[in-house]
Motif scaffolding. Structure first.
Motif, PDB file in Angstrom:
ATOM      1  N   PHE A 161       0.834  -1.215   0.000  1.00 42.26           N
ATOM      2  CA  PHE A 161       0.000   0.000   0.000  1.00 42.26           C
ATOM      3  C   PHE A 161       0.870   1.268   0.000  1.00 42.26           C
ATOM      4  O   PHE A 161       0.375   2.355  -0.281  1.00 42.26           O
ATOM      5  N   LEU A 162       2.163   1.116   0.287  1.00 40.39           N
ATOM      6  CA  LEU A 162       3.067   2.269   0.206  1.00 40.39           C
ATOM      7  C   LEU A 162       3.667   2.417  -1.198  1.00 40.39           C
ATOM      8  O   LEU A 162       4.552   3.238  -1.418  1.00 40.39           O
ATOM      9  N   LYS A 163       3.152   1.556  -2.133  1.00 36.38           N
ATOM     10  CA  LYS A 163       3.421   1.722  -3.575  1.00 36.38           C
ATOM     11  C   LYS A 163       4.888   1.500  -3.974  1.00 36.38           C
ATOM     12  O   LYS A 163       5.397   2.168  -4.876  1.00 36.38           O
ATOM     13  N   PHE A 164       5.546   0.536  -3.294  1.00 37.21           N
ATOM     14  CA  PHE A 164       6.952   0.298  -3.663  1.00 37.21           C
ATOM     15  C   PHE A 164       7.078  -0.278  -5.066  1.00 37.21           C
ATOM     16  O   PHE A 164       8.050   0.001  -5.761  1.00 37.21           O
ATOM     17  N   ARG A 165       6.079  -1.067  -5.488  1.00 38.18           N
ATOM     18  CA  ARG A 165       6.190  -1.673  -6.839  1.00 38.18           C
ATOM     19  C   ARG A 165       6.175  -0.584  -7.919  1.00 38.18           C
ATOM     20  O   ARG A 165       6.955  -0.636  -8.863  1.00 38.18           O
ATOM     21  N   GLU A 166       5.319   0.402  -7.735  1.00 38.35           N
ATOM     22  CA  GLU A 166       5.252   1.525  -8.685  1.00 38.35           C
ATOM     23  C   GLU A 166       6.605   2.244  -8.712  1.00 38.35           C
ATOM     24  O   GLU A 166       7.118   2.614  -9.757  1.00 38.35           O
ATOM     25  N   ARG A 167       7.184   2.440  -7.516  1.00 43.55           N
ATOM     26  CA  ARG A 167       8.451   3.177  -7.432  1.00 43.55           C
ATOM     27  C   ARG A 167       9.604   2.399  -8.068  1.00 43.55           C
ATOM     28  O   ARG A 167      10.548   2.994  -8.598  1.00 43.55           O
ATOM     29  N   LEU A 168       9.542   1.062  -8.013  1.00 46.40           N
ATOM     30  CA  LEU A 168      10.665   0.254  -8.513  1.00 46.40           C
ATOM     31  C   LEU A 168      10.493  -0.139  -9.988  1.00 46.40           C
ATOM     32  O   LEU A 168      11.321  -0.859 -10.548  1.00 46.40           O
ATOM     33  N   GLY A 169       9.404   0.333 -10.608  1.00 45.88           N
ATOM     34  CA  GLY A 169       9.228   0.153 -12.061  1.00 45.88           C
ATOM     35  C   GLY A 169       9.080  -1.305 -12.447  1.00 45.88           C
ATOM     36  O   GLY A 169       8.348  -2.055 -11.805  1.00 45.88           O
ATOM     37  N   ASN A 170       9.807  -1.722 -13.491  1.00 47.28           N
ATOM     38  CA  ASN A 170       9.636  -3.083 -14.025  1.00 47.28           C
ATOM     39  C   ASN A 170      10.473  -4.136 -13.323  1.00 47.28           C
ATOM     40  O   ASN A 170      10.415  -5.308 -13.676  1.00 47.28           O
ATOM     41  N   LEU A 171      11.260  -3.725 -12.349  1.00 47.92           N
ATOM     42  CA  LEU A 171      12.161  -4.671 -11.703  1.00 47.92           C
ATOM     43  C   LEU A 171      11.366  -5.733 -10.931  1.00 47.92           C
ATOM     44  O   LEU A 171      10.468  -5.392 -10.171  1.00 47.92           O
ATOM     45  N   PRO A 172      11.682  -7.038 -11.116  1.00 44.79           N
ATOM     46  CA  PRO A 172      10.958  -8.051 -10.344  1.00 44.79           C
ATOM     47  C   PRO A 172      11.240  -7.931  -8.842  1.00 44.79           C
ATOM     48  O   PRO A 172      12.394  -7.791  -8.441  1.00 44.79           O
ATOM     49  N   VAL A 173      10.171  -7.971  -8.048  1.00 46.14           N
ATOM     50  CA  VAL A 173      10.291  -7.884  -6.587  1.00 46.14           C
ATOM     51  C   VAL A 173       9.600  -9.103  -5.992  1.00 46.14           C
ATOM     52  O   VAL A 173       8.435  -9.359  -6.315  1.00 46.14           O
TER      53      VAL A 173
END
Ligand code: AMP
Length: 182
Positions: A161-173
């Motif tokens: 919910f703190l939107k880390f995926r959006e911030r890290l772009g296409n990088l797999p997490v």
């Protein structure tokens, strides 16, 4: 052989202490020290973190001071691959490359040893918990500026919910456990 009941997420969740209003009002702090106090959960956690590193074809790890070290060091050792330390400014004695990034209030600077970041590395970043992903984002650009490729991120806990995926772009997490409430 005794078989474990429940899921790894349930065992991790049980080991993680939730502390409201730490270190300041309004923050729910996820304290992972309980994992370190429970060797079988710690080992299971390390085992589960190995799979995505292999899937991302990582051949080196990097971890951010300080809690990321607790998971990255045994993981690198078990995988037999090098570990690069990303440290706060002024802690590394060799020639460094650094990056300053914005925090909620003010800025922070992280550094790596320049000679540790090699062009042949496919680096997986390891952290204990991903909140905003701001620190990881700075670490990724630091490593890439220093000349290695970052191929993915693994973490024990994620707060999407703190939107880390959006911030890290296409990088797999890859996270082992996610909490969805603020
Ligand atoms: P961030 O840059 O926002 O992803 O957070 C940087 C680091 O702060 C994380 O790797 C955690 O070690 C720590 N952190 C941030 N928020 C929390 C939280 N709610 N509970 C525990 N640790 C946290």
């Amino acid at each position: 052989m005794e078989t474990k009941r429940g899921t790894i997420q349930e065992r991790l969740d049980q080991a993680i202490r939730k502390v409201p209003n730490f270190p300041k009002p309004g923050i729910l702090f996820y304290d992972l020290t309980g994992i370190l106090m429970n060797p079988s959960v710690y080992q299971e956690c390390l085992q589960a973190l190995m799979e995505p590193v292999i899937r991302f074809k990582g051949n080196a790890l990097a971890a951010i001071e300080a809690r990321g070290f607790l998971f990255a060091a045994p993981l690198a050792q078990q995988l037999g691959i090098p570990l690069i330390l990303v440290r706060k400014k002024g802690k590394l004695p060799g020639k460094t490359i650094s990056k300053t990034f914005d925090l909620e209030y003010g800025t922070d600077t992280i550094e790596v040893h320049r000679e540790d970041v090699r062009p042949e590395f496919r680096i997986v970043l390891v952290d204990d918990l991903i909140a905003t992903g701001g620190t990881l984002k700075a670490a990724i650009s630091l490593i890439e500026e220093a000349g290695s490729k970052v191929v993915g991120v693994v973490s024990v806990v994620g707060l999407p919910f703190l939107k880390f995926r959006e911030r890290l772009g296409n990088l797999p997490v890859h996270t082992l456990l996610e909490y969805h409430t603020e």
